[in-house]
Enzyme design. Structure first.
Site, PDB file in Angstrom:
ATOM      1  N   GLU A 155      12.619 -66.780 -27.783  1.00 11.90           N
ATOM      2  CA  GLU A 155      13.519 -66.333 -26.710  1.00 11.90           C
ATOM      3  C   GLU A 155      13.322 -67.151 -25.433  1.00 11.90           C
ATOM      4  O   GLU A 155      13.298 -66.606 -24.328  1.00 11.90           O
ATOM      5  CB  GLU A 155      13.319 -64.849 -26.424  1.00 11.90           C
ATOM      6  CG  GLU A 155      13.501 -63.966 -27.637  1.00 11.90           C
ATOM      7  CD  GLU A 155      13.348 -62.483 -27.335  1.00 11.90           C
ATOM      8  OE1 GLU A 155      13.175 -62.139 -26.150  1.00 11.90           O
ATOM      9  OE2 GLU A 155      13.419 -61.684 -28.273  1.00 11.90           O
ATOM     10  N   GLU A 256      12.526 -60.503 -35.424  1.00 11.03           N
ATOM     11  CA  GLU A 256      12.179 -59.194 -34.865  1.00 11.03           C
ATOM     12  C   GLU A 256      13.380 -58.280 -35.077  1.00 11.03           C
ATOM     13  O   GLU A 256      14.516 -58.691 -34.858  1.00 11.03           O
ATOM     14  CB  GLU A 256      11.887 -59.266 -33.357  1.00 11.03           C
ATOM     15  CG  GLU A 256      10.590 -59.944 -32.970  1.00 11.03           C
ATOM     16  CD  GLU A 256      10.397 -60.009 -31.445  1.00 11.03           C
ATOM     17  OE1 GLU A 256       9.350 -60.502 -31.032  1.00 11.03           O
ATOM     18  OE2 GLU A 256      11.286 -59.582 -30.704  1.00 11.03           O
TER      19      GLU A 256
END
Length: 544
Positions: A155, A256
């Protein structure tokens, strides 16, 4: 039912065979993972593993033998085949935990960055210091047969303002893939994004376009859309994400997943992930997360040094959902990849990266050569925090008045200065010397830091530094990508500043170490065109 000795022995042999098969090498063919020995398709049934409660000092669950012995028994009961770990200390011994994982048939997905050495999304850079820590981590874990995959960024670019950082992550992927190849390793290196709507497709395409040597080997999506049983494959947004990855030429994984807005979690997304909705596109996923921490995503409560495990209701629900997961597989021999190469995104208002150019591979030799050429430099090799603050302000002023192109970059134009991969202190020293030369060697000084004049630099010709080998052993080029390598040009150039910037996973800033923080730096120069900024703005760019 009680088993006879003969049947019990048969079951034991079968279990041993399953365990052995689970630890065969996992390879990539097209957009899927396969067991290299059996040819069976591999799906991740994983969990994020980074216990933090009760930790004293640095996080490293794979060096905590008490925790490993406690948790691996839980992993076996849960039925997982992989864990994702975000942070380890590569100087510690991991043999016990890695062998326990291997015996349990569990693979490791490990992030290359750590909070101190990761690409800063706001002011990105990729230098020798950072790369050396990543390669040391690779060296420490290369010997383990259950080391399945690496993640080079989590990210990092998370909105349109931070897209320049994607270029540095891709450069890191290029260099780490080259390092692994040099070591005779084929462990894949991937990227995990944060599922941001505005930049999603640009990221997806960017990490799978261009030369094979620079592409990610797999692409991860961290997704928290499916919240509760009232949603389904379409209304949750999972359908859109799956469509985005259809026809992708590299594997896709949910690195995730597991929204916790509705409790207890029943994990309805697993029916789609391992069913007909997604199993043709995604190679399974990794649930976030194992231990219950401040952000309340865990399925058990554990603490460092304790053997106690308290399972939550979410644990039973995940175990049930995983046990029902039975994805349709294809044999490697029968699979014919049919994906399409991604088209590189073009610079735009929401994508500030020129896809055809990447930051330089770090070169300690090139940067040391440059330092040996300076007539004016710092007395101390490493600046203190106080010195760094003063130097940052001064460098901002210097680069606002003259070209700092050699130590700067512009990701939109694809320009990367000849010494832009040097560390922050080295780049600041280059700027100090440039100012000294511009003043006809009248003053070698800067507020807040001790400096010195070098009457006879070891290196006479700074341009000769460009031929030095990079950190992967590749020879440099005598041609300059920006000019201005000797600091004599007066054209305007880039150069900005920044320091440590925390970033989270969009779940909660108190979440895992899945961050893109970087080590504190004294003076970092970025792509911002300094000559166009006011002095106040220049100074503001340097923060510590």
């Amino acid at each position: 039912m009680r088993l006879s000795l003969q049947s019990a022995a048969g079951v034991a042999v079968l279990c041993a065979a399953v365990s052995a098969a689970a630890l065969d090498a996992i390879t990539i063919k097209g957009s899927k993972f396969f067991n290299q020995k059996t040819g069976e398709q591999f799906f991740f049934k994983g969990i994020a593993y980074q216990p933090r409660t009760g930790v004293n000092g640095d996080l490293d669950p794979l060096a905590d033998t008490v925790g490993c012995k406690r948790d691996i028994e839980v992993f076996k009961d849960l039925g997982i085949n992989s864990i994702r770990v975000y942070e380890v200390d590569y100087t510690k011994n991991h043999d016990t935990c890695m062998k326990l994982l291997e015996d349990a048939g569990i693979y490791l997905v490990l992030d290359m960055p750590s909070p101190k050495y990761s690409i800063n999304r706001a002011q990105p850079y990729w230098d020798h210091d950072m790369m050396s820590h990543w390669t040391a981590k690779v060296d420490a874990f290369a010997k383990y047969p259950n080391m399945l995959a690496w993640i080079a960024g989590n990210e990092v670019a998370n909105d349109k303002k931070t897209t320049p950082s994607a270029a540095f992550v891709k450069a890191a992927i290029r260099d780490m893939k080259a390092y692994l190849k040099k070591k005779g390793l084929s462990t894949p290196v991937g990227y995990a994004d944060n599922d941001d709507m505005a930049i999603r497709m640009n990221l997806i395409n960017y990490f799978n376009c261009g030369d094979k040597e620079t592409r990610a080997d797999f692409y991860g999506v961290n997704i928290y859309r499916w919240c509760g049983d009232t949603l389904d494959f379409k209304t949750s947004g999972y359908e859109d994400v799956t469509k985005n990855m259809t026809d992708y030429t590299i594997p896709s994984v949910l690195t995730e997943y597991g929204c916790n807005e509705v409790r207890p979690r029943t994990f309805p997304e697993l029916k789609s992930l391992y069913g007909s909705d997604m199993s043709g596109v995604f190679s399974g996923g990794i649930m976030y997360e194992y231990s219950n921490e401040v952000n309340k995503y865990g399925i058990v409560k554990v603490s460092y040094g304790s053997t106690n495990v308290e399972k939550t209701e979410d644990y039973a629900n995940l175990k049930k959902a995983l046990s029902a997961a039975n994805p349709k597989t294809v044999k490697s021999a029968d699979y014919k990849p049919a994906g399409k190469d991604s088209v590189c995104p073009q610079p735009s208002d929401v994508w500030q990266v020129k896809s055809g150019a990447l930051p330089l591979t770090p070169s300690a030799a090139r940067c040391q050569c440059m330092m040996d050429s300076l007539s004016c430099t710092f007395k101390n090799t490493n600046l203190s925090a106080a010195e760094g603050k003063s130097v940052g302000e001064a460098v901002g002023h210097i680069c606002g008045q003259t070209s700092c192109a050699a130590i700067s970059y512009d990701t939109t134009k694809g320009n990367y200065g000849d010494f832009s991969a040097c560390d922050s202190n080295q780049r600041a020293a280059w700027a100090l010397n440039k100012n000294y030369l511009n003043q006809n060697k009248a003053k070698c000084e800067i507020d807040g830091a001790d400096t010195k004049v070098v009457s006879a630099p070891k290196q006479k010709d700074q341009s000769a530094c460009l031929t030095e080998k990079d950190d992967n052993g590749n020879a440099g080029s005598p041609s300059s990508s920006t000019g201005d390598s000797d600091g004599s040009s007066s054209s305007s150039g880039g150069g900005g500043g920044g320091g440590s910037s925390s970033s989270g996973s969009g779940k909660d800033d108190s979440g895992p170490v899945s961050t893109s923080n970087t080590k504190t730096s004294s003076a970092i120069l970025s792509a911002q065109p300094l000559a166009k900024l006011s002095v106040a703005a220049l100074v503001a760019l340097f923060f510590f």
